[in-house]
Write a protein that holds these residues in place. Structure first.
Motif, PDB file in Angstrom:
ATOM      1  N   PRO A 280       0.811  -1.227   0.000  1.00  0.00           N
ATOM      2  CA  PRO A 280       0.000   0.000   0.000  1.00  0.00           C
ATOM      3  C   PRO A 280       0.841   1.272   0.000  1.00  0.00           C
ATOM      4  CG  PRO A 280      -0.874  -1.583   1.566  1.00  0.00           C
ATOM      5  CD  PRO A 280       0.467  -2.092   1.137  1.00  0.00           C
ATOM      6  N   GLU A 281       1.933   1.268   0.747  1.00  0.00           N
ATOM      7  CA  GLU A 281       2.803   2.439   0.776  1.00  0.00           C
ATOM      8  C   GLU A 281       3.411   2.710  -0.596  1.00  0.00           C
ATOM      9  OE1 GLU A 281       2.608   1.160   5.080  1.00  0.00           O
ATOM     10  OE2 GLU A 281       2.648   0.168   3.128  1.00  0.00           O
ATOM     11  N   ASN A 282       3.876   1.655  -1.255  1.00  0.00           N
ATOM     12  CA  ASN A 282       4.474   1.856  -2.574  1.00  0.00           C
ATOM     13  C   ASN A 282       3.425   2.262  -3.618  1.00  0.00           C
ATOM     14  OD1 ASN A 282       7.176   1.610  -2.032  1.00  0.00           O
ATOM     15  ND2 ASN A 282       7.306  -0.569  -2.539  1.00  0.00           N
ATOM     16  N   GLN A 283       2.205   1.757  -3.484  1.00  0.00           N
ATOM     17  CA  GLN A 283       1.126   2.219  -4.366  1.00  0.00           C
ATOM     18  C   GLN A 283       0.875   3.711  -4.157  1.00  0.00           C
ATOM     19  OE1 GLN A 283      -1.886  -0.592  -3.074  1.00  0.00           O
ATOM     20  NE2 GLN A 283      -1.743  -1.737  -4.991  1.00  0.00           N
ATOM     21  N   CYS A 284       0.930   4.134  -2.913  1.00  0.00           N
ATOM     22  CA  CYS A 284       0.766   5.552  -2.589  1.00  0.00           C
ATOM     23  C   CYS A 284       1.850   6.386  -3.262  1.00  0.00           C
ATOM     24  CB  CYS A 284       0.823   5.724  -1.071  1.00  0.00           C
ATOM     25  SG  CYS A 284       1.055   7.418  -0.488  1.00  0.00           S
ATOM     26  N   GLU A 285       3.085   5.909  -3.203  1.00  0.00           N
ATOM     27  CA  GLU A 285       4.192   6.667  -3.791  1.00  0.00           C
ATOM     28  C   GLU A 285       4.071   6.720  -5.316  1.00  0.00           C
ATOM     29  OE1 GLU A 285       5.915   8.448  -1.828  1.00  0.00           O
ATOM     30  OE2 GLU A 285       5.247   7.441  -0.005  1.00  0.00           O
ATOM     31  N   GLN A 286       3.531   5.684  -5.927  1.00  0.00           N
ATOM     32  CA  GLN A 286       3.303   5.749  -7.374  1.00  0.00           C
ATOM     33  C   GLN A 286       2.238   6.791  -7.708  1.00  0.00           C
ATOM     34  OE1 GLN A 286       2.593   1.768  -8.963  1.00  0.00           O
ATOM     35  NE2 GLN A 286       4.783   1.593  -9.450  1.00  0.00           N
ATOM     36  N   ARG A 287       1.262   6.937  -6.844  1.00  0.00           N
ATOM     37  CA  ARG A 287       0.248   7.980  -7.051  1.00  0.00           C
ATOM     38  C   ARG A 287       0.885   9.371  -6.952  1.00  0.00           C
ATOM     39  NH1 ARG A 287      -5.308   8.746  -3.434  1.00  0.00           N
ATOM     40  NH2 ARG A 287      -6.324  10.259  -4.828  1.00  0.00           N
ATOM     41  N   LYS A 288       1.775   9.535  -5.985  1.00  0.00           N
ATOM     42  CA  LYS A 288       2.497  10.807  -5.865  1.00  0.00           C
ATOM     43  C   LYS A 288       3.362  11.040  -7.098  1.00  0.00           C
ATOM     44  CE  LYS A 288       3.027  10.537  -0.813  1.00  0.00           C
ATOM     45  NZ  LYS A 288       4.026  10.435   0.279  1.00  0.00           N
ATOM     46  N   ALA A 289       4.008   9.969  -7.583  1.00  0.00           N
ATOM     47  CA  ALA A 289       4.894  10.089  -8.746  1.00  0.00           C
ATOM     48  C   ALA A 289       4.121  10.564  -9.971  1.00  0.00           C
ATOM     49  CB  ALA A 289       5.568   8.748  -9.028  1.00  0.00           C
ATOM     50  N   ALA A 290       2.923  10.038 -10.169  1.00  0.00           N
ATOM     51  CA  ALA A 290       2.110  10.445 -11.322  1.00  0.00           C
ATOM     52  C   ALA A 290       1.804  11.939 -11.259  1.00  0.00           C
ATOM     53  CB  ALA A 290       0.824   9.636 -11.366  1.00  0.00           C
ATOM     54  N   LYS A 291       1.506  12.428 -10.072  1.00  0.00           N
ATOM     55  CA  LYS A 291       1.195  13.853  -9.930  1.00  0.00           C
ATOM     56  C   LYS A 291       2.442  14.709 -10.143  1.00  0.00           C
ATOM     57  CE  LYS A 291      -1.434  17.095  -7.083  1.00  0.00           C
ATOM     58  NZ  LYS A 291      -0.690  18.241  -7.591  1.00  0.00           N
ATOM     59  N   LEU A 292       3.568  14.255  -9.624  1.00  0.00           N
ATOM     60  CA  LEU A 292       4.816  14.999  -9.798  1.00  0.00           C
ATOM     61  C   LEU A 292       5.166  15.141 -11.281  1.00  0.00           C
ATOM     62  CD1 LEU A 292       6.994  13.575  -6.876  1.00  0.00           C
ATOM     63  CD2 LEU A 292       6.063  15.895  -7.053  1.00  0.00           C
ATOM     64  N   MET A 293       5.000  14.050 -12.038  1.00  0.00           N
ATOM     65  CA  MET A 293       5.319  14.121 -13.467  1.00  0.00           C
ATOM     66  C   MET A 293       4.313  14.973 -14.216  1.00  0.00           C
ATOM     67  SD  MET A 293       8.187  12.735 -13.943  1.00  0.00           S
ATOM     68  CE  MET A 293       8.173  12.772 -15.740  1.00  0.00           C
ATOM     69  N   ALA A 294       3.066  14.948 -13.790  1.00  0.00           N
ATOM     70  CA  ALA A 294       2.039  15.763 -14.452  1.00  0.00           C
ATOM     71  C   ALA A 294       2.306  17.265 -14.254  1.00  0.00           C
ATOM     72  CB  ALA A 294       0.658  15.417 -13.903  1.00  0.00           C
ATOM     73  N   ASP A 295       2.953  17.592 -13.145  1.00  0.00           N
ATOM     74  CA  ASP A 295       3.200  18.989 -12.802  1.00  0.00           C
ATOM     75  C   ASP A 295       4.638  19.435 -13.075  1.00  0.00           C
ATOM     76  OD1 ASP A 295       0.608  19.026 -11.900  1.00  0.00           O
ATOM     77  OD2 ASP A 295       1.119  18.778  -9.782  1.00  0.00           O
ATOM     78  N   ILE A 296       5.434  18.605 -13.742  1.00  0.00           N
ATOM     79  CA  ILE A 296       6.870  18.852 -13.806  1.00  0.00           C
ATOM     80  C   ILE A 296       7.205  20.188 -14.509  1.00  0.00           C
ATOM     81  CG2 ILE A 296       7.199  17.538 -15.965  1.00  0.00           C
ATOM     82  CD1 ILE A 296       9.902  16.587 -14.743  1.00  0.00           C
ATOM     83  N   ASP A 297       6.453  20.549 -15.510  1.00  0.00           N
ATOM     84  CA  ASP A 297       6.770  21.801 -16.221  1.00  0.00           C
ATOM     85  C   ASP A 297       6.462  23.030 -15.363  1.00  0.00           C
ATOM     86  OD1 ASP A 297       7.735  20.535 -18.500  1.00  0.00           O
ATOM     87  OD2 ASP A 297       5.742  20.408 -19.421  1.00  0.00           O
ATOM     88  N   ASP A 298       5.581  22.877 -14.412  1.00  0.00           N
ATOM     89  CA  ASP A 298       5.324  23.983 -13.476  1.00  0.00           C
ATOM     90  C   ASP A 298       6.373  24.018 -12.377  1.00  0.00           C
ATOM     91  OD1 ASP A 298       3.000  24.764 -14.826  1.00  0.00           O
ATOM     92  OD2 ASP A 298       1.780  23.310 -13.703  1.00  0.00           O
ATOM     93  N   THR A 299       6.976  22.858 -12.124  1.00  0.00           N
ATOM     94  CA  THR A 299       7.974  22.757 -11.038  1.00  0.00           C
ATOM     95  C   THR A 299       9.324  23.314 -11.484  1.00  0.00           C
ATOM     96  OG1 THR A 299       6.856  20.793 -10.166  1.00  0.00           O
ATOM     97  CG2 THR A 299       9.138  21.170  -9.457  1.00  0.00           C
ATOM     98  N   PHE A 300       9.686  23.069 -12.753  1.00  0.00           N
ATOM     99  CA  PHE A 300      10.996  23.497 -13.262  1.00  0.00           C
ATOM    100  C   PHE A 300      10.814  24.528 -14.389  1.00  0.00           C
ATOM    101  CE2 PHE A 300      11.741  19.327 -11.432  1.00  0.00           C
ATOM    102  CZ  PHE A 300      12.907  19.531 -10.709  1.00  0.00           C
TER     103      PHE A 300
END
Length: 236
Positions: free
Chosen positions: A216-236
């Motif tokens: 469950p923890e690793n599934q959670c981190e994959q959910r976070k990863a998807a959001k991070l990649m979706a927002d990457i152009d706003d982050t950098f």
């Protein structure tokens, strides 16, 4: 996750001296907040309150396992001094207390986070000395965040941060949370997009079943990863 929180809460109500139940409760509250409520943009107050509740549950666990600690806290001693009467068995409660408190403080304000930095640092140094292997090299992971998030005048040090993150990653490469935290805290602060992408894509492409105890923890981190990649152009 909410059912787990409710069950451990009930167990702790039945026996307020049950330190094991309280340890499980503070961990469950952290997971519920970090892996579910953080994604609920309509209820930020519950997210913050849950991590505050987790902090308090950990303090109840510490008092339950050590009357000497409870006496010191009741006398008004600071927790970073009161931990002197504890041993390695207190590391789970101390670790989840710091994890919950760190999240709560960030959500409260950056000034609040800074006000607790000395306390959190002292407690996590205790954990690092007493049981550095706890929760997949958790104390090193925590210091990776601590040294990255703190400004230079408050003890921040990006080289120390990277060293602690790397110790944790090397020990448990498939505990995905370490890579997500390094991406969020280290790569972003250093404006290192290639490393950010490398860390996040490792998690996205990883096998959540590689460590059966924390699927469950690793599934959670994959959910976070998807959001991070979706927002990457706003982050950098």
């Amino acid at each position: 996750a909410k059912a787990a929180v409710d069950a451990w809460s009930k167990a702790a109500e039945i026996d307020p001296k049950n330190a094991e139940a309280l340890n499980e409760l503070t961990h469950a509250l952290y997971f519920y907040g970090d892996c579910h409520l953080r994604f609920d943009e309509e209820n930020p107050q519950l997210y913050k309150d849950t991590h505050e509740e987790g902090t308090k549950a950990a303090e109840r666990a510490l008092a339950a396992m050590s009357p000497a600690f409870a006496d010191k806290m009741a006398a008004g001693e600071r927790i970073e001094e009161a931990v002197s009467v504890l041993n390695a068995s207190a590391v789970p409660a101390l670790y989840w207390r710091s994890s919950n408190m760190g999240r709560w403080a960030i959500l409260e304000s950056f000034a609040t986070l800074l006000s607790y930095k000395d306390e959190i640092r002292a407690i996590m140094e205790f954990c690092l000395d007493a049981d550095p292997l706890f929760w997949y090299q958790g104390p090193d992971r925590y210091f990776g965040v601590f040294y990255a998030k703190a400004p230079g005048f408050a003890g921040g040090d990006m080289k120390k941060s990277a060293a602690h993150f790397n110790v944790s990653i090397d020990a448990h490469p498939n505990y995905f949370g370490t890579r997500i935290l390094m991406a969020e805290e280290w790569a972003v602060k250093e404006d290192n997009r290639p490393l950010f992408e490398e860390l996040v894509k490792y998690v996205q492409n990883g096998d959540v079943n590689s460590i059966p105890a924390i699927v469950p923890e690793n599934q959670c981190e994959q959910r976070k990863a998807a959001k991070l990649m979706a927002d990457i152009d706003d982050t950098f």
